[in-house]
Design an enzyme around this catalytic site. Structure first.
Site, mmCIF file in Angstrom:
data_model
loop_
_atom_site.group_PDB
_atom_site.id
_atom_site.type_symbol
_atom_site.label_atom_id
_atom_site.label_comp_id
_atom_site.label_asym_id
_atom_site.label_seq_id
_atom_site.Cartn_x
_atom_site.Cartn_y
_atom_site.Cartn_z
ATOM 1 N N GLY A 105 0.840 -1.204 0.000
ATOM 2 C CA GLY A 105 0.000 0.000 0.000
ATOM 3 C C GLY A 105 0.870 1.248 0.000
ATOM 4 O O GLY A 105 1.874 1.300 0.700
ATOM 5 N N GLU B 135 5.490 -5.218 5.582
ATOM 6 C CA GLU B 135 5.779 -6.621 5.913
ATOM 7 C C GLU B 135 5.809 -7.538 4.689
ATOM 8 O O GLU B 135 6.646 -8.451 4.625
ATOM 9 C CB GLU B 135 4.756 -7.151 6.937
ATOM 10 C CG GLU B 135 3.320 -7.054 6.462
ATOM 11 C CD GLU B 135 2.324 -7.806 7.350
ATOM 12 O OE1 GLU B 135 1.253 -7.222 7.624
ATOM 13 O OE2 GLU B 135 2.602 -8.944 7.750
ATOM 14 N N ASP C 221 0.478 1.824 8.859
ATOM 15 C CA ASP C 221 0.002 1.050 10.013
ATOM 16 C C ASP C 221 0.971 1.105 11.196
ATOM 17 O O ASP C 221 0.583 0.790 12.326
ATOM 18 C CB ASP C 221 -0.192 -0.425 9.628
ATOM 19 C CG ASP C 221 -1.224 -0.615 8.528
ATOM 20 O OD1 ASP C 221 -1.945 0.345 8.225
ATOM 21 O OD2 ASP C 221 -1.303 -1.727 7.987
ATOM 22 N N MET D 282 -7.916 2.991 9.297
ATOM 23 C CA MET D 282 -7.159 1.814 8.849
ATOM 24 C C MET D 282 -6.157 1.369 9.906
ATOM 25 O O MET D 282 -6.004 2.018 10.940
ATOM 26 C CB MET D 282 -6.426 2.138 7.551
ATOM 27 C CG MET D 282 -7.290 2.104 6.320
ATOM 28 S SD MET D 282 -6.231 2.407 4.890
ATOM 29 C CE MET D 282 -7.379 2.121 3.558
ATOM 30 N N HIS E 257 -8.956 5.356 2.419
ATOM 31 C CA HIS E 257 -7.731 5.711 1.687
ATOM 32 C C HIS E 257 -7.401 7.197 1.736
ATOM 33 O O HIS E 257 -6.302 7.581 1.304
ATOM 34 C CB HIS E 257 -7.825 5.225 0.238
ATOM 35 C CG HIS E 257 -7.788 3.727 0.152
ATOM 36 N ND1 HIS E 257 -8.906 2.959 0.335
ATOM 37 C CD2 HIS E 257 -6.759 2.873 -0.048
ATOM 38 C CE1 HIS E 257 -8.563 1.667 0.226
ATOM 39 N NE2 HIS E 257 -7.276 1.594 0.010
ATOM 40 N N GLN F 80 -6.591 8.595 4.250
ATOM 41 C CA GLN F 80 -5.412 8.587 5.149
ATOM 42 C C GLN F 80 -4.112 8.312 4.419
ATOM 43 O O GLN F 80 -3.039 8.528 4.942
ATOM 44 C CB GLN F 80 -5.561 7.468 6.187
ATOM 45 C CG GLN F 80 -6.623 7.663 7.199
ATOM 46 C CD GLN F 80 -7.112 6.317 7.728
ATOM 47 O OE1 GLN F 80 -6.749 5.912 8.818
ATOM 48 N NE2 GLN F 80 -7.925 5.633 6.955
ATOM 49 N N ARG F 81 -4.211 7.734 3.240
ATOM 50 C CA ARG F 81 -2.990 7.318 2.545
ATOM 51 C C ARG F 81 -2.501 8.339 1.528
ATOM 52 O O ARG F 81 -1.403 8.167 0.973
ATOM 53 C CB ARG F 81 -3.223 5.969 1.849
ATOM 54 C CG ARG F 81 -3.439 4.801 2.764
ATOM 55 C CD ARG F 81 -2.506 3.661 2.439
ATOM 56 N NE ARG F 81 -2.622 3.242 1.052
ATOM 57 C CZ ARG F 81 -3.195 2.083 0.656
ATOM 58 N NH1 ARG F 81 -3.675 1.255 1.554
ATOM 59 N NH2 ARG F 81 -3.239 1.765 -0.608
HETATM 60 O O1 F6P Z 1 -1.239 -1.825 4.929
HETATM 61 C C1 F6P Z 1 -1.666 -0.522 4.788
HETATM 62 C C2 F6P Z 1 -3.147 -0.466 4.603
HETATM 63 O O2 F6P Z 1 -3.504 0.872 4.394
HETATM 64 C C3 F6P Z 1 -3.965 -1.092 5.732
HETATM 65 O O3 F6P Z 1 -4.143 -0.205 6.806
HETATM 66 C C4 F6P Z 1 -5.251 -1.430 5.017
HETATM 67 O O4 F6P Z 1 -5.937 -2.491 5.639
HETATM 68 C C5 F6P Z 1 -4.777 -1.840 3.662
HETATM 69 O O5 F6P Z 1 -3.552 -1.191 3.441
HETATM 70 C C6 F6P Z 1 -5.710 -1.481 2.546
HETATM 71 O O6 F6P Z 1 -5.188 -2.003 1.370
HETATM 72 P P1 F6P Z 1 -5.704 -1.672 -0.079
HETATM 73 O O7 F6P Z 1 -5.208 -0.293 -0.434
HETATM 74 O O8 F6P Z 1 -5.073 -2.720 -0.927
HETATM 75 O O9 F6P Z 1 -7.188 -1.719 -0.047
#
Ligand code: F6P
Length: 357
Positions: free
Chosen positions: A10, A102, A127, A169, A273, A275-276
């Site tokens: 991610g 990981e 995370d 998340m 997302h 948050q990302r």
């Molecule tokens: O591992 C980071 C993360 O943002 C987790 O917190 C979340 O469960 C996962 O990725 C979501 O993944 P994807 O973007 O593949 O839906």
């Protein structure tokens, strides 16, 4: 040396500062950085882009990753591993810097151990659940977004005298929920590491309302085990077998339970997302840069099978296997410490009135 750089798993804010840091240091040492696109998939398919000082110069403030990413596991599909090894040779690479969590670093560890590839890792994940490093970049940015969401939710929860549940998340670890809950002043925090006691939480929410604070904010981590029946809907999994947790909708289900048990009008929000994305915080920019500089230094010194990690305020090298062995979970004492703040005793309403109109 020709050094491949890839970002896997991610995305999170800080990946671009890390790519920048590694690129600048490698060039300074006389090496040639080569961008591998879309994580391990790029090596399986031979997808590369040039990296130069000019290309990375201004990406310090950009979220996402200019290299792209994927959750590709080259050990899963028959033939992928061989294609990856063939491409590594065809691209005449001398070393790899793998930036990931990981899964990505787990693959790096196996490629190093089982196939002798010279790899150095850089740990990232919003995370914050990687062992061997005190913090991962992406976490501070993600938590900052979650706290801003809490601030906004407080305004509307208070105006309507509602309970609002914020789902964040964090997969198996509750770091994001815990920090967002403390930083955003939550009235209850639910994390995967601590079994949920709905009665205790709802009793407390009733006390809050009875004592005059007629709204509440609850933060829940997407990975919590719900203490009530699962609806049996099959949950999709990714290449590494991780369930797509958002499909469990724990925020919505906890909110419904709270309303059912307390009678208080309850809403929920899922920031997912959001948050990302967005620019990395200063903390993440600096951490990502320092870790990447260290990784490039390790490559220059030909010290492979290692990960650049944060210990206290120092950047150190730790074995790859130490980082991927087991996730770093929230210690129970830390949660109990937070409880001293969110489970307040003897709540006294503010003299100007916290009662909704
Ligand atoms: O591992 C980071 C993360 O943002 C987790 O917190 C979340 O469960 C996962 O990725 C979501 O993944 P994807 O973007 O593949 O839906």
């Amino acid at each position: 040396m020709r050094v491949g750089i890839l970002t896997g798993g991610g995305d999170c804010p800080g990946l671009n500062p890390a790519i920048r840091g590694a690129t600048l240091r490698l060039i300074r040492d006389g090496h040639t950085p080569i961008g591998i696109q879309h994580g391990w998939r790029g090596l399986v398919e031979g997808l590369t882009v040039p990296l130069s000082v000019e290309r990375v110069d201004e990406i310090i403030r950009e979220g996402g990753t200019i290299l792209g990413t994927s959750r590709t596991n080259p050990f899963k599909q028959e033939g992928d591993l061989q294609r990856l090894l063939d491409n590594y040779r065809a691209l005449q690479l001398d070393a790899l810097i793998a930036i990931g969590g990981e899964d990505t670093l787990g693959v790096a560890n196996r490629l190093h151990k089982e196939h002798g590839l010279p790899i150095v890792g850089v740990p990232k994940t919003m995370d914050n659940d990687l062992s061997g490093t005190d913090f991962t970049f992406g976490f501070d940015s993600a938590v900052s977004v979650a706290v801003e969401a809490m601030d906004r939710l407080r305004d509307t929860a208070k105006s309507h005298a509602r309970v609002i549940v914020l789902e964040v998340m964090g997969r198996h670890a509750g770091w994001v929920a815990l920090y967002a809950g403390i930083g955003g002043g939550a009235d209850w925090i639910l994390i995967p590491e601590v079994p949920i006691d709905l009665n205790e939480m709802c009793d407390y929410l009733r006390q809050l309302y009875a004592s005059g604070k007629r709204y509440a904010l609850v933060v829940v981590s997407e990975g919590v085990e719900l203490p009530f029946e699962h609806d049996g809907v099959p949950i999709a999994t990714d290449d590494f077998g991780h369930p797509v947790l958002r499909e469990r909708a724990v925020g919505a289900r906890i909110a419904h339970k709270i309303e059912e048990m307390t009678g208080f009008e309850t809403r929920y929000a899922v920031i997912g997302h959001i948050q990302r994305g967005g620019p990395p915080t200063v903390f993440d920019r600096v951490l990502a840069t320092r870790l990447a500089l260290k990784a490039a230094e390790l490559v220059h010194e030909r010290r492979f099978g290692l990960v650049a990690a944060l210990r206290g305020t120092e950047i150190v090298a730790v074995p790859l296997e130490e980082v991927v062995r087991a996730p770093k979970l929230v210690p129970r004492e830390f949660y109990e410490q937070a409880r001293q703040i969110f489970q307040r005793i003897q709540y006294q309403p503010h003299p100007e009135g916290s009662r909704a109109p």
